[in-house]
Design a protein around this motif. Structure first.
Motif, mmCIF file in Angstrom:
data_model
loop_
_atom_site.group_PDB
_atom_site.id
_atom_site.type_symbol
_atom_site.label_atom_id
_atom_site.label_comp_id
_atom_site.label_asym_id
_atom_site.label_seq_id
_atom_site.Cartn_x
_atom_site.Cartn_y
_atom_site.Cartn_z
ATOM 1 N N TYR A 127 -2.882 -4.601 8.217
ATOM 2 C CA TYR A 127 -2.642 -3.812 9.422
ATOM 3 C C TYR A 127 -3.567 -4.248 10.558
ATOM 4 O O TYR A 127 -3.138 -4.375 11.720
ATOM 5 C CB TYR A 127 -2.861 -2.325 9.125
ATOM 6 C CG TYR A 127 -1.866 -1.751 8.133
ATOM 7 C CD1 TYR A 127 -0.574 -2.279 8.027
ATOM 8 C CD2 TYR A 127 -2.210 -0.676 7.305
ATOM 9 C CE1 TYR A 127 0.336 -1.756 7.123
ATOM 10 C CE2 TYR A 127 -1.307 -0.138 6.400
ATOM 11 C CZ TYR A 127 -0.036 -0.695 6.316
ATOM 12 O OH TYR A 127 0.861 -0.169 5.418
ATOM 13 N N GLN A 183 -6.809 -4.859 1.041
ATOM 14 C CA GLN A 183 -5.839 -5.874 1.452
ATOM 15 C C GLN A 183 -4.837 -5.303 2.446
ATOM 16 O O GLN A 183 -4.514 -5.936 3.464
ATOM 17 C CB GLN A 183 -5.108 -6.408 0.219
ATOM 18 C CG GLN A 183 -4.227 -7.606 0.521
ATOM 19 C CD GLN A 183 -3.520 -8.103 -0.720
ATOM 20 O OE1 GLN A 183 -2.634 -7.422 -1.230
ATOM 21 N NE2 GLN A 183 -3.927 -9.274 -1.217
ATOM 22 N N ARG A 184 -4.368 -4.058 2.173
ATOM 23 C CA ARG A 184 -3.421 -3.417 3.075
ATOM 24 C C ARG A 184 -4.069 -3.148 4.433
ATOM 25 O O ARG A 184 -3.442 -3.351 5.487
ATOM 26 C CB ARG A 184 -2.932 -2.102 2.460
ATOM 27 C CG ARG A 184 -1.794 -1.467 3.252
ATOM 28 C CD ARG A 184 -1.330 -0.147 2.630
ATOM 29 N NE ARG A 184 -0.957 -0.326 1.246
ATOM 30 C CZ ARG A 184 -1.673 0.120 0.192
ATOM 31 N NH1 ARG A 184 -2.811 0.760 0.407
ATOM 32 N NH2 ARG A 184 -1.270 -0.090 -1.032
ATOM 33 N N THR A 210 -6.088 -1.536 -1.434
ATOM 34 C CA THR A 210 -6.344 -0.773 -0.210
ATOM 35 C C THR A 210 -6.969 -1.649 0.862
ATOM 36 O O THR A 210 -6.561 -1.618 2.041
ATOM 37 C CB THR A 210 -7.276 0.414 -0.513
ATOM 38 O OG1 THR A 210 -6.694 1.235 -1.538
ATOM 39 C CG2 THR A 210 -7.508 1.252 0.739
#
Length: 312
Positions: free
Chosen positions: A282, A277-278, A275
């Motif tokens: 973004y 990392q994502r 999470t």
């Protein structure tokens, strides 16, 4: 009959003892250690229309009643240059003279030349002989070079037979100031030594220098560009123009853009949480597009005909 014959016999001797104008100037320069003190008569002799010598004349007003502060400031410099010329070889020294004319000793000369202020330096070129100049008007020293003796000697050397052998005296006050700073610098160095030995400090300094240089710092320094434009404008139109403030802004934009790339390719892959990392993918991608969009919009300001844009 005896007295007329005696007078005729002494006539060649009296004519032989009368010195030429050049010889009189040589004697006056020697008596003044290279500097001739002028009055109206000696000025007319020095600036004679028929002369095979050149002369640098310093017009001043040293009387305290004249209240000429620049005159007092410039007088030591001109005297120093004149004394330096007194050390030139005689075959060259006697072809150029240094002289000073005070207003109180030659106000008629000031009026004739139309001089309403002092100090001033006029260089009169020779009008006769092998070194005669085609220009009859005197050269006027430009005080934008300052009142220091060094620039004065450099500028006047253009008009002397050989360069003026002036050497600036040793500045003991400056040397003392530098010597007094040594203990202070030594003490400061003891505290900053760990930082100077840290590789990350040098890395940050290198990156900052690279950003500033690639943003146009040397371009503005070489061209002497102002820090900002009219009405506070900080970005200049066209490829060949740039303000100092523009360099700072562009360097900051480049720094943020490079930082977002580094965070995206170095920090984000090391995140253990999918999470987090994502989220960072973004976040830094958005920062990258936003900052690059700002950079493109700035490019469009400099080149209004550029048709493309990103977000902005």
């Amino acid at each position: 009959m005896l007295w007329p014959l005696l007078a005729l016999s002494l006539l060649p001797l009296s004519l032989a003892t009368k010195k030429s104008a050049h010889e009189q100037l040589v004697d006056l320069a020697a008596a003044g250690n290279g500097l001739i003190q002028l009055n109206e008569q000696i000025y007319d002799l020095l600036a004679s229309p028929k002369r095979n010598w050149s002369a640098a004349v310093h017009f001043t007003a040293l009387n305290p009643q004249r209240r000429c502060a620049p005159c007092k400031e410039f007088e030591p410099s001109f005297t120093a240059v004149a004394k330096a010329w007194a050390n030139a070889p005689k075959e060259h020294r006697d072809k150029h003279f240094f002289a000073t004319l005070d207003f109180d000793d030659g106000h008629a000369v000031f009026q004739k030349l139309g001089m309403a202020s002092a100090p001033g330096v006029h260089v009169y070129p020779p009008t006769e002989g092998p070194n005669a100049s085609a220009k009859k008007a005197p050269f006027k020293y430009d005080f934008q070079h300052g009142f220091e003796a060094g620039p004065l000697a450099e500028q006047l050397s253009v008009h002397t037979p050989i360069p003026i052998p002036y050497k600036a005296p040793f500045d003991w006050a400056r040397a003392g100031s530098i010597a007094s700073l040594i203990p202070i610098i030594t003490l400061i160095f003891r505290f900053i030594k760990p930082a100077l030995q840290n590789r990350w400090v040098w890395a940050a300094g290198t990156i900052a220098t690279s950003l500033v240089m690639t943003s146009g710092y040397m371009f503005t320094r070489i061209r002497g560009a102002p820090y900002s434009g009219p009405n506070g404008a900080w970005i200049a139109q066209g490829y060949q123009n740039q303000y100092g403030q523009e360099v700072q802004v562009i360097a900051m934009v480049y720094g943020i853009l490079a930082g977002s790339f580094l965070m995206l390719i170095l920090v984000t892959p090391r995140q253990l949480s999918p999470t987090r990392q994502r989220t960072q993918v973004y976040l830094w991608t958005a920062v990258n597009f936003l900052v690059f969009s700002i950079l493109v919009s700035l490019f469009r300001v400099k080149n209004p005909g550029y048709p493309f844009k990103l977000i902005l």
